[in-house]
Design an enzyme around this catalytic site. Structure first.
Site, mmCIF file in Angstrom:
data_model
loop_
_atom_site.group_PDB
_atom_site.id
_atom_site.type_symbol
_atom_site.label_atom_id
_atom_site.label_comp_id
_atom_site.label_asym_id
_atom_site.label_seq_id
_atom_site.Cartn_x
_atom_site.Cartn_y
_atom_site.Cartn_z
ATOM 1 N N HIS A 216 1.245 9.395 -1.922
ATOM 2 C CA HIS A 216 0.251 8.820 -2.836
ATOM 3 C C HIS A 216 -0.696 9.930 -3.305
ATOM 4 O O HIS A 216 -1.212 10.683 -2.474
ATOM 5 C CB HIS A 216 -0.572 7.747 -2.135
ATOM 6 C CG HIS A 216 0.237 6.560 -1.692
ATOM 7 N ND1 HIS A 216 0.349 5.416 -2.441
ATOM 8 C CD2 HIS A 216 0.980 6.349 -0.573
ATOM 9 C CE1 HIS A 216 1.123 4.545 -1.800
ATOM 10 N NE2 HIS A 216 1.516 5.078 -0.660
ATOM 11 N N TYR B 295 10.390 3.817 4.417
ATOM 12 C CA TYR B 295 10.043 2.746 5.354
ATOM 13 C C TYR B 295 10.337 1.384 4.735
ATOM 14 O O TYR B 295 10.327 1.223 3.522
ATOM 15 C CB TYR B 295 8.580 2.852 5.794
ATOM 16 C CG TYR B 295 7.569 2.757 4.683
ATOM 17 C CD1 TYR B 295 7.111 1.523 4.218
ATOM 18 C CD2 TYR B 295 7.062 3.908 4.094
ATOM 19 C CE1 TYR B 295 6.187 1.451 3.190
ATOM 20 C CE2 TYR B 295 6.145 3.836 3.069
ATOM 21 C CZ TYR B 295 5.717 2.600 2.619
ATOM 22 O OH TYR B 295 4.813 2.541 1.603
ATOM 23 N N HIS C 275 7.631 8.997 -0.449
ATOM 24 C CA HIS C 275 6.639 9.218 -1.510
ATOM 25 C C HIS C 275 5.316 9.651 -0.901
ATOM 26 O O HIS C 275 5.019 9.349 0.257
ATOM 27 C CB HIS C 275 6.434 7.959 -2.352
ATOM 28 C CG HIS C 275 5.896 6.796 -1.563
ATOM 29 N ND1 HIS C 275 6.701 5.957 -0.839
ATOM 30 C CD2 HIS C 275 4.628 6.356 -1.362
ATOM 31 C CE1 HIS C 275 5.963 5.045 -0.229
ATOM 32 N NE2 HIS C 275 4.701 5.270 -0.529
ATOM 33 N N ARG D 225 11.052 1.583 0.839
ATOM 34 C CA ARG D 225 10.391 2.470 -0.121
ATOM 35 C C ARG D 225 11.010 3.866 -0.029
ATOM 36 O O ARG D 225 11.212 4.390 1.069
ATOM 37 C CB ARG D 225 8.886 2.619 0.183
ATOM 38 C CG ARG D 225 7.973 1.409 0.029
ATOM 39 C CD ARG D 225 7.839 0.829 -1.370
ATOM 40 N NE ARG D 225 7.928 1.743 -2.516
ATOM 41 C CZ ARG D 225 6.958 2.508 -3.004
ATOM 42 N NH1 ARG D 225 5.774 2.498 -2.460
ATOM 43 N NH2 ARG D 225 7.153 3.280 -4.062
ATOM 44 N N TYR E 208 2.893 4.795 8.763
ATOM 45 C CA TYR E 208 1.531 5.192 8.391
ATOM 46 C C TYR E 208 0.611 5.083 9.604
ATOM 47 O O TYR E 208 0.753 4.159 10.415
ATOM 48 C CB TYR E 208 0.982 4.260 7.305
ATOM 49 C CG TYR E 208 1.502 4.539 5.924
ATOM 50 C CD1 TYR E 208 0.851 5.431 5.074
ATOM 51 C CD2 TYR E 208 2.643 3.904 5.455
ATOM 52 C CE1 TYR E 208 1.317 5.677 3.798
ATOM 53 C CE2 TYR E 208 3.119 4.143 4.173
ATOM 54 C CZ TYR E 208 2.449 5.031 3.352
ATOM 55 O OH TYR E 208 2.912 5.276 2.090
#
Lengths: 241, 193
Positions: free
Chosen positions: A164, A149, A162, A159, A109
């Site tokens: 959000h 990640y 995905h 995870r 991120y």
């Protein structure tokens, strides 16, 4: 004083949603409310909400592969993600703001707190976008497949890929923040956040590959519809506006 | 027609500020906004009383006359304030769990029985570790009489009502403190709306 028009919403379908306490996702343990929620009547404070006003001032920014503004293009597998926002009555939720954020193709991120995972940042990728649904409730983003990640929840926790999604909807209680996952991801059954949703509803968060969305020589396509709470009965005396 | 199942809620996670928290969205006022300026401050705390440094607070409120900027609030006799949306967002400080808003005190809004509710702010609280949005209301300590007759406060068990009333901290403009306890003794009342 004239009687305000009151459009009431059905009760939130709590059984479609995760429990507040889900110990496999460790961060819930000290953060879930352990006293009863208090049910209240819906007043204008609940039957209105920020959705319409916030949509008015938002700017569409739906191509995450270019919106870093560098003149360059994000690295990764380019995809189109599209679908409809519907309410539980099957009616399209038109003209509502959708905001998304995600990791880059390497699973990192663009956030100062994401510093433990030694994956490269992409200077051409911010990982945020927004768009407003059209009259049929349709939204559409161009982005890249986010990488999985690691996170410190349990041994070798990763995870699944995905995106959000935040949806305002028409009223305070229609607010939904969720995550879109990808069909066939082997990490899905291992992920406590995905699994926090009940078995009967969790697959509603999984986007499907759709060859009709795929564009020749450009991007593969995924389709994902979103369902939020809806009014008990459509207002009869006047339309929105 | 059969009801469609709702898409499940998920946590906002630790990185929501990438998508959801723009600069200055916790300041709802600008020159020309009508009403009494207030500052709402508070901390979000977990079940151990430790600050929650990755919470998102969203604020929704009526303008100074008690009108919401929303098509379902059609009370044309109460003008909208063109400079005021009634919506704001704040992220808590990573070390402190603190949030703040600069806004105005809202006017009273009617309840379904036509009586005026006490002035209040509506908050949506989400964080890493919350799987569903948490709804609560902020009432004002200097509205004791209105709070006494408020329909929604009356639905809250008496011994928990004070968790919904902000604490005055003086100041000019007036500062109100509203700490949000997610869990434990003194947990803030969350509303099933």
């Amino acid at each position: 004083m004239t009687e305000p028009m009151v459009r009431h919403y059905g009760p939130k379908a709590h059984t479609d949603h995760p429990p507040f306490n889900y110990p496999d996702y460790r961060s819930t343990v000290l953060r879930f409310p352990n006293k009863d929620m208090v049910s209240i009547v819906q007043t204008l404070s609940e039957t209105t909400g920020p959705g319409p006003a916030w949509t008015e001032i938002a700017e569409e920014d739906a191509d995450l592969t270019t919106n870093a503004g560098t003149g360059g293009t994000a690295l990764g597998q380019r995809i189109i993600v599209t679908g409809r926002v519907l309410d539980e009555n099957g009616e399209p939720v038109a003209n509502t703001l959708i905001e998304i954020w995600q990791a880059n193709a390497s699973g990192r991120y663009a956030h100062w707190r994401d510093e433990d995972h030694p994956a490269p940042l992409d200077p051409n990728f911010l990982g945020a976008g927004q768009c407003i649904t059209d009259g049929e409730g349709v939204y559409r983003f161009t982005t890249i497949v986010p990488g999985p990640y690691p996170w410190p929840n349990h041994r070798n926790a990763w995870r699944p890929s995905h995106i959000h999604f935040s949806i305002m909807g028409p009223a305070l209680g229609t607010r939904l923040v969720t995550q879109m996952y990808f069909e066939g991801d082997p990490l899905l059954p291992l992920d406590p956040i995905y699994n926090s949703a009940p078995p009967h509803s969790r697959e509603r968060m999984v986007a499907s590959y759709d060859h009709d969305v795929t564009e020749e020589n450009w991007a593969t396509g995924y389709r994902w519809d979103i369902v939020i709470r809806g009014p008990l009965a459509a207002p009869t005396d006047q339309e929105d506006g | 027609m059969a009801r469609l199942g709702e898409t499940p809620s998920q946590t906002v996670g630790p990185f929501f500020s990438i998508g959801l928290s723009g600069e200055g969205e916790n300041v709802l006022v600008s020159d020309g906004v009508a009403g009494d300026r207030i500052r709402l401050v508070g901390r979000v705390l977990d079940g151990d009383g430790r600050p929650v440094g990755d919470a998102l607070i969203e604020l929704w409120q009526a303008n100074s006359l008690g009108r919401y900027r929303h098509p379902d609030d059609a009370r044309g006799e109460l003008p909208l304030d063109p400079a005021f949306t009634g919506f704001g967002r704040a992220a808590t400080g990573f070390e402190t769990g603190e949030y703040w808003f600069e806004t105005i005190k809202p006017g009273p809004v009617p309840d379904p029985e036509g009586e005026l509710q006490a002035p209040h702010l509506n908050l949506i609280v989400q964080a890493r570790g919350t799987l569903n949005p948490l709804f609560t209301r902020v009432y004002f300590p200097d509205e004791e009489e209105a709070n006494q007759s408020d329909l929604v406060l009356a639905m809250v068990p008496k011994d928990r009502r004070e968790t919904l009333v902000a604490v005055p901290e003086g100041g000019e403009p007036a500062v109100y403190r509203f700490d949000i306890h997610l869990q434990g003794e003194g947990q803030t009342v969350f509303l099933d709306i």
